[in-house]
Motif scaffolding. Structure first.
Motif, mmCIF file in Angstrom:
data_model
loop_
_atom_site.group_PDB
_atom_site.id
_atom_site.type_symbol
_atom_site.label_atom_id
_atom_site.label_comp_id
_atom_site.label_asym_id
_atom_site.label_seq_id
_atom_site.Cartn_x
_atom_site.Cartn_y
_atom_site.Cartn_z
ATOM 1 N N GLU A 1 9.537 -6.919 6.669
ATOM 2 C CA GLU A 1 8.215 -7.546 6.626
ATOM 3 C C GLU A 1 7.164 -6.609 7.231
ATOM 4 O OE1 GLU A 1 7.009 -10.547 5.350
ATOM 5 O OE2 GLU A 1 8.918 -10.332 4.294
ATOM 6 N N ASP A 2 7.538 -5.995 8.345
ATOM 7 C CA ASP A 2 6.612 -5.050 8.967
ATOM 8 C C ASP A 2 6.241 -3.942 7.988
ATOM 9 O OD1 ASP A 2 6.843 -6.570 11.199
ATOM 10 O OD2 ASP A 2 8.136 -5.190 12.308
ATOM 11 N N GLN A 3 7.253 -3.412 7.329
ATOM 12 C CA GLN A 3 6.973 -2.371 6.340
ATOM 13 C C GLN A 3 5.949 -2.844 5.326
ATOM 14 O OE1 GLN A 3 10.892 -1.473 4.718
ATOM 15 N NE2 GLN A 3 10.797 0.571 5.630
ATOM 16 N N LYS A 4 6.163 -4.030 4.824
ATOM 17 C CA LYS A 4 5.227 -4.531 3.814
ATOM 18 C C LYS A 4 3.807 -4.575 4.372
ATOM 19 C CE LYS A 4 6.045 -7.640 0.870
ATOM 20 N NZ LYS A 4 6.403 -8.804 0.038
ATOM 21 N N ASP A 5 3.704 -5.048 5.606
ATOM 22 C CA ASP A 5 2.371 -5.136 6.202
ATOM 23 C C ASP A 5 1.731 -3.755 6.308
ATOM 24 O OD1 ASP A 5 2.843 -7.800 6.410
ATOM 25 O OD2 ASP A 5 3.396 -7.758 8.529
ATOM 26 N N ILE A 6 2.516 -2.801 6.801
ATOM 27 C CA ILE A 6 1.955 -1.459 6.986
ATOM 28 C C ILE A 6 1.524 -0.893 5.638
ATOM 29 C CG2 ILE A 6 2.436 0.865 7.804
ATOM 30 C CD1 ILE A 6 4.509 -0.366 9.716
ATOM 31 N N ARG A 7 2.358 -1.069 4.645
ATOM 32 C CA ARG A 7 2.003 -0.535 3.333
ATOM 33 C C ARG A 7 0.738 -1.206 2.800
ATOM 34 N NH1 ARG A 7 7.820 -0.841 1.784
ATOM 35 N NH2 ARG A 7 8.678 1.203 2.301
ATOM 36 N N ALA A 8 0.645 -2.494 3.014
ATOM 37 C CA ALA A 8 -0.558 -3.190 2.538
ATOM 38 C C ALA A 8 -1.794 -2.648 3.249
ATOM 39 C CB ALA A 8 -0.410 -4.691 2.776
ATOM 40 N N ILE B 1 -0.225 5.528 10.312
ATOM 41 C CA ILE B 1 0.568 4.810 9.311
ATOM 42 C C ILE B 1 1.927 5.453 9.115
ATOM 43 C CG2 ILE B 1 0.682 4.403 6.826
ATOM 44 C CD1 ILE B 1 -2.293 3.659 6.981
ATOM 45 N N THR B 2 1.936 6.767 8.961
ATOM 46 C CA THR B 2 3.236 7.407 8.729
ATOM 47 C C THR B 2 4.137 7.267 9.948
ATOM 48 O OG1 THR B 2 2.129 9.481 9.262
ATOM 49 C CG2 THR B 2 2.570 9.055 6.968
ATOM 50 N N ASP B 3 3.562 7.407 11.132
ATOM 51 C CA ASP B 3 4.406 7.246 12.320
ATOM 52 C C ASP B 3 5.033 5.863 12.363
ATOM 53 O OD1 ASP B 3 3.984 9.774 13.146
ATOM 54 O OD2 ASP B 3 2.645 9.300 14.807
ATOM 55 N N ARG B 4 4.217 4.871 12.089
ATOM 56 C CA ARG B 4 4.764 3.521 12.126
ATOM 57 C C ARG B 4 5.825 3.323 11.052
ATOM 58 N NH1 ARG B 4 0.031 -0.472 11.666
ATOM 59 N NH2 ARG B 4 -1.157 1.329 10.923
ATOM 60 N N LEU B 5 5.533 3.830 9.859
ATOM 61 C CA LEU B 5 6.516 3.670 8.788
ATOM 62 C C LEU B 5 7.832 4.358 9.139
ATOM 63 C CD1 LEU B 5 4.415 4.114 5.519
ATOM 64 C CD2 LEU B 5 5.613 2.077 6.288
ATOM 65 N N ILE B 6 7.718 5.550 9.694
ATOM 66 C CA ILE B 6 8.937 6.287 10.039
ATOM 67 C C ILE B 6 9.699 5.562 11.136
ATOM 68 C CG2 ILE B 6 9.727 8.387 11.185
ATOM 69 C CD1 ILE B 6 7.694 9.926 9.510
ATOM 70 N N ALA C 1 -2.133 0.336 4.517
ATOM 71 C CA ALA C 1 -2.397 1.671 3.990
ATOM 72 C C ALA C 1 -3.113 1.578 2.649
ATOM 73 C CB ALA C 1 -1.085 2.434 3.839
ATOM 74 N N LYS C 2 -2.621 0.702 1.811
ATOM 75 C CA LYS C 2 -3.226 0.573 0.484
ATOM 76 C C LYS C 2 -4.681 0.146 0.596
ATOM 77 C CE LYS C 2 -2.509 -1.436 -4.043
ATOM 78 N NZ LYS C 2 -1.551 -2.114 -4.914
ATOM 79 N N SER C 3 -4.920 -0.785 1.504
ATOM 80 C CA SER C 3 -6.296 -1.275 1.648
ATOM 81 C C SER C 3 -7.229 -0.180 2.158
ATOM 82 C CB SER C 3 -6.320 -2.471 2.598
ATOM 83 O OG SER C 3 -6.190 -2.028 3.937
ATOM 84 N N HIS C 4 -6.676 0.839 2.767
ATOM 85 C CA HIS C 4 -7.503 1.957 3.235
ATOM 86 C C HIS C 4 -7.602 3.074 2.210
ATOM 87 C CE1 HIS C 4 -6.923 0.115 7.281
ATOM 88 N NE2 HIS C 4 -8.155 0.559 7.437
ATOM 89 N N GLY C 5 -6.983 2.876 1.063
ATOM 90 C CA GLY C 5 -7.156 3.847 0.004
ATOM 91 C C GLY C 5 -6.043 4.871 -0.109
ATOM 92 N N PHE C 6 -5.010 4.744 0.701
ATOM 93 C CA PHE C 6 -3.921 5.707 0.596
ATOM 94 C C PHE C 6 -3.066 5.416 -0.630
ATOM 95 C CE2 PHE C 6 -4.905 5.838 5.134
ATOM 96 C CZ PHE C 6 -4.969 7.190 5.352
ATOM 97 N N ASP C 7 -2.377 6.440 -1.067
ATOM 98 C CA ASP C 7 -1.439 6.299 -2.176
ATOM 99 C C ASP C 7 -0.084 5.917 -1.585
ATOM 100 O OD1 ASP C 7 0.528 6.755 -4.132
ATOM 101 O OD2 ASP C 7 -0.772 8.155 -5.185
ATOM 102 N N VAL C 8 0.283 4.657 -1.763
ATOM 103 C CA VAL C 8 1.481 4.144 -1.091
ATOM 104 C C VAL C 8 2.737 4.855 -1.579
ATOM 105 C CG1 VAL C 8 2.848 2.092 -0.650
ATOM 106 C CG2 VAL C 8 0.378 1.933 -0.709
ATOM 107 N N SER C 9 2.798 5.157 -2.856
ATOM 108 C CA SER C 9 3.978 5.860 -3.361
ATOM 109 C C SER C 9 4.131 7.217 -2.696
ATOM 110 C CB SER C 9 3.870 6.031 -4.875
ATOM 111 O OG SER C 9 3.818 4.784 -5.506
ATOM 112 N N ALA C 10 3.019 7.892 -2.500
ATOM 113 C CA ALA C 10 3.090 9.196 -1.845
ATOM 114 C C ALA C 10 3.524 9.032 -0.389
ATOM 115 C CB ALA C 10 1.732 9.893 -1.926
#
Lengths: 204, 204, 204, 204
Positions: free
Chosen positions: A30-37, C14-19, A39-48
Motif C-alpha cells: 500500500e505504501d508503494q502505491k501511495d508513493i507512486r501516486a 521518492i526513490t529513497d522511499r521506494l527503495i 510521484a505521478k502527481s508531481h509529473g515523474f514517469d512512474v515506469s522509469a
DNA sequence: AATGCTCCAGCTGAGC
DNA sequence: GCTCAGCTGGAGCATT
C-alpha cells in the motif's frame, strides 16, 4: 504428557507468523502505491522510477546476463536480416570484439583497412539506395573474412549502411562451417545477487 | 416452442469452441517447447532467441516507449548519482539532445567549448582519482549552464569522468527552478501495434 | 532561487522511499521462505498453509463471488454433461434453490414428490447401469418441470444417479425458452475487502 | 564447403518456426477474446465458463491434489479456530474418515454415540449462545477421544454447533503427542495429466 | 541444489 | 471517470 499438543502449538505459531508477515507485506505494498501516486502527481514517469528501483536491486551478474542476451539476440537478428536498419548495440559490439577470432584469417593490421576503401563518409545530401546497402553488407562479409573486427565498421552512426555492414560481418562469423560460433552461445548463468551495500556510484 | 433450449445450444457451442481453441493453444505451446529444446541442443541461447521473437512482434510505439523509459530512468539515475560509472545510454543522449533547452542560456556556439578546457583525453597510464571525478562532474554542471548539449561531453567513452560529466550535466537540467523538467516527464502512450507485415529489414 | 533543485530533492526523496520499502518487502519475503521451510521440515503441508493464510485475507465478497463462480460453472457443467458423475456442489444447490422458480409450474408441495416414486434408495449390492442413469436424468427433467426444487433430488449422496438427476433438472431450467436463465447469469461484482480485524471465528 | 552456413540455416529455421507458432498462438488468443465477448453479450458468466474450460483440462491427479489441499487446510483452520462457523468441507470429511484412526481408542460401535446425548436437533426458534458452542466443541473433543468418526457429527448442517464439534474433534486428532498427525501431512504428488479423451461423463 | 513450469497478482490499456 | 479484461513478471512448486 508434556509434549501433548505440540504440533497444534507449532501449527498456530507458524500460521500466526505467516499471517503477520503477510500483513506487513500488504501494508508495504500500500505504501508503494501511495508513493507512486505521489510521484505521478508531481509529473515523474512512474515506469522509469520503477526501473531505477529495480536496477538498484539487480546484481552485477544479472546485469551481465541481460547484456549478454541483448548482445546475442542482436547477432541473431543481424544474421536474420532483422535489424531493420538498426546497427548492432554496444553490448553486441563489445562482446563480439572481445571473443571473436572470426576466421582462419591471419593476424592483420587494422591499418590495412584502407587498402580496400578510403573512408566511406556519409555526405549531407547523399542518398543511399538498395544497391549501396547490398554493397555495404558484402563489404562487411569481406572485411570479416579479412580479419577485421566488428569495431572496424567504416560507416558512421546514422548511416544505413552501417547496419548492413554489421549484418554482413556477422554472417561471415559463421561461414567456416559446421558448428555454432562461440559468440552465438550463452556463456554462464547469473547467480542471485545480494543487495547492494551502496549503489550510489563513485563520483565522491 | 421452436426456440426451446436456445441458451443450452449456445452454451454448448461456446464451450466447445473455447475448449477447442484452448486445445490448439496447448498443442502449440508444446511445439514451442520442442523447438526451444532443439535449439538448445544445438547450442543456441534460448533466451536470446525468445528476445528475437518477442521483438519481432513488438510495435514501433512499444519500442519507442521502452526507449523512453530507459532514457528517463538514466536521467533519474544520473541525478541520483546511481549511474555507478556507467555513462548515459544512447537513448538518453538522443532524447536529452532532442528536447532540452536546458536553461535560460543564450544560444551559444559549441566551438566555445574549448575556452574552458582544451580537450581532456584519457592518457594510457593516467589514473583518475576522486578529485578528478568531482571536477568532471562540476564541469558537467557548468557546461550545462553554459548551454552545452549532452552530446558535448568532452570525455571519451571508457573514461570514468564521462559518466561524472553526464551526471553533472543532468543535475543542472533541473536547476532553474520549481518544476519538473520536460525531459523527466513521460511523453505519450504507445498503442498496441499490429503484427509486422515483413520485419525482415531492408538491406535488399 | 530558494526553490532551486526542488524536483531533484523530490526525486531523491521518492526513490529513497521506494527503495527502502522495496528492501523491507524483500526481507519479509525471505522471512516467509524461512517459515515455510520450517513448516515443511516439520511435516506440514505448505500448500495447505498457504491456503489458510490466503483465505484469512479474503473478504466476504471475494468468497461470495468465488462461490458464485463455482455454482454457475457447476450448472454449466450439468447442462453440458460434464459433471462426470459428480453431483452439483453445495454452492450450486443453495444458489439454485434460492433463486430459481424454474418454470411456469404452479406452487407445489414437496410432499408430492412421492407420488412419482416411492424413495429410490441405493441398496448395498445394487448395480447401476446406463439405463438407470438415463432414467434418473429423465426423472430430473420431469421433476424440474413438475416444480421440484434442486434440493429435492431423491437419490442419496454416493449414488451415481444423483448426478444424473441433477443434470436432468438443470437442463429443464432452460427449457422454457429463449433467454438465459437467471441462474446462469453473474450477479454482482465483489469489492476489494479490507483486512479482517479478527478472523479467528467465534466458538468462544 | 557443403556444410557452410549450417548454423545460419538452422538459426533461420528455428526462428521462423518460433515466429510462426507464436503468430498462431496470438491469433487463437484473439479468437478466445471474440468467443468470450460473444458469450458475455449473451449473458453468460465468463468467469464460470473459464472455470469450466480449465477444469476440463485438469487431470484427475490435479483434482485430487486440490481436494487434498482443501481438506488439509480445513483441518488446519479447525485447529486454529478459523472455520468461522463454517463446518468442514466434504473433502475434509471424507479424507479424515478414510485415514484417521484418531487415537489409542479401542474399536467402538458408532451406536455408542447416543449414550452421551440423545440427538441434538436444532429447533426452529432455538438460539445458540457461546456456551452452547463451547459445549459442542468439547463434545467434539470427547467424541474423538471416544473413537467417534468425523462423520458422526451429531449436529445438522446449518447448526453453528456443527462447526464447533468439528473443530473440537479435529483438535483431539493431535492430542496424543509429539508427532504431526497423518491427516495433516501431504500425501503424494500429482502428475501432469494429459488431455481428456472424453470428459463428457457417463450418463449415457 | 538447480532448473523449468505453472500459477497468480499486480499493472496497463480499453471500454462504458 | 471508473471499471474490467489481458498481459507481463515474479514467485512457488515440482522435478532431476
Amino acid at each position: 504428557m508434556g509434549n501433548e499438543n505440540d504440533s497444534q502449538v507449532m501449527l498456530r505459531s507458524i500460521t500466526d507468523r505467516l499471517i503477520n508477515v503477510e500483513r506487513q507485506i500488504r501494508d508495504l505494498k500500500e505504501d508503494q502505491k501511495d508513493i507512486r501516486a505521489e510521484a505521478k502527481s508531481h509529473g515523474f514517469d512512474v515506469s522509469a522510477l520503477n526501473k531505477v528501483v529495480k536496477d538498484y536491486f539487480k546484481s552485477d551478474m544479472q546485469k551481465a546476463r541481460e547484456e549478454e542476451i541483448e548482445a546475442i539476440s542482436d547477432v541473431y537478428k543481424a544474421n536474420l536480416g532483422m535489424l531493420g536498419g538498426t546497427p548492432l548495440g554496444e553490448a553486441a559490439r563489445s562482446r563480439l570484439n572481445a571473443m571473436s577470432k572470426p576466421k582462419h584469417a591471419p593476424a592483420q593490421q587494422p591499418d590495412d583497412a584502407d587498402d580496400t576503401a578510403p573512408a566511406p563518409e556519409l555526405e549531407p545530401e547523399q542518398t543511399i539506395n538498395a544497391e549501396d546497402i547490398h554493397a555495404a553488407k558484402q563489404r562487411g562479409r569481406d572485411d570479416a573474412l579479412a580479419g577485421k573486427k566488428i569495431l572496424d565498421n567504416p560507416y558512421v552512426s546514422g548511416d544505413p549502411r552501417r547496419a548492413a555492414w554489421d549484418a554482413g560481418w556477422c554472417e561471415s562469423m559463421d561461414s567456416d562451417g559446421m558448428d555454432i560460433p562461440d559468440a552465438w552461445k550463452p556463456k554462464k548463468k547469473p547467480k542471485k545477487g545480494d543487495e547492494p551495500e551502496d549503489g550510489k556510484g563513485g563520483e565522491g
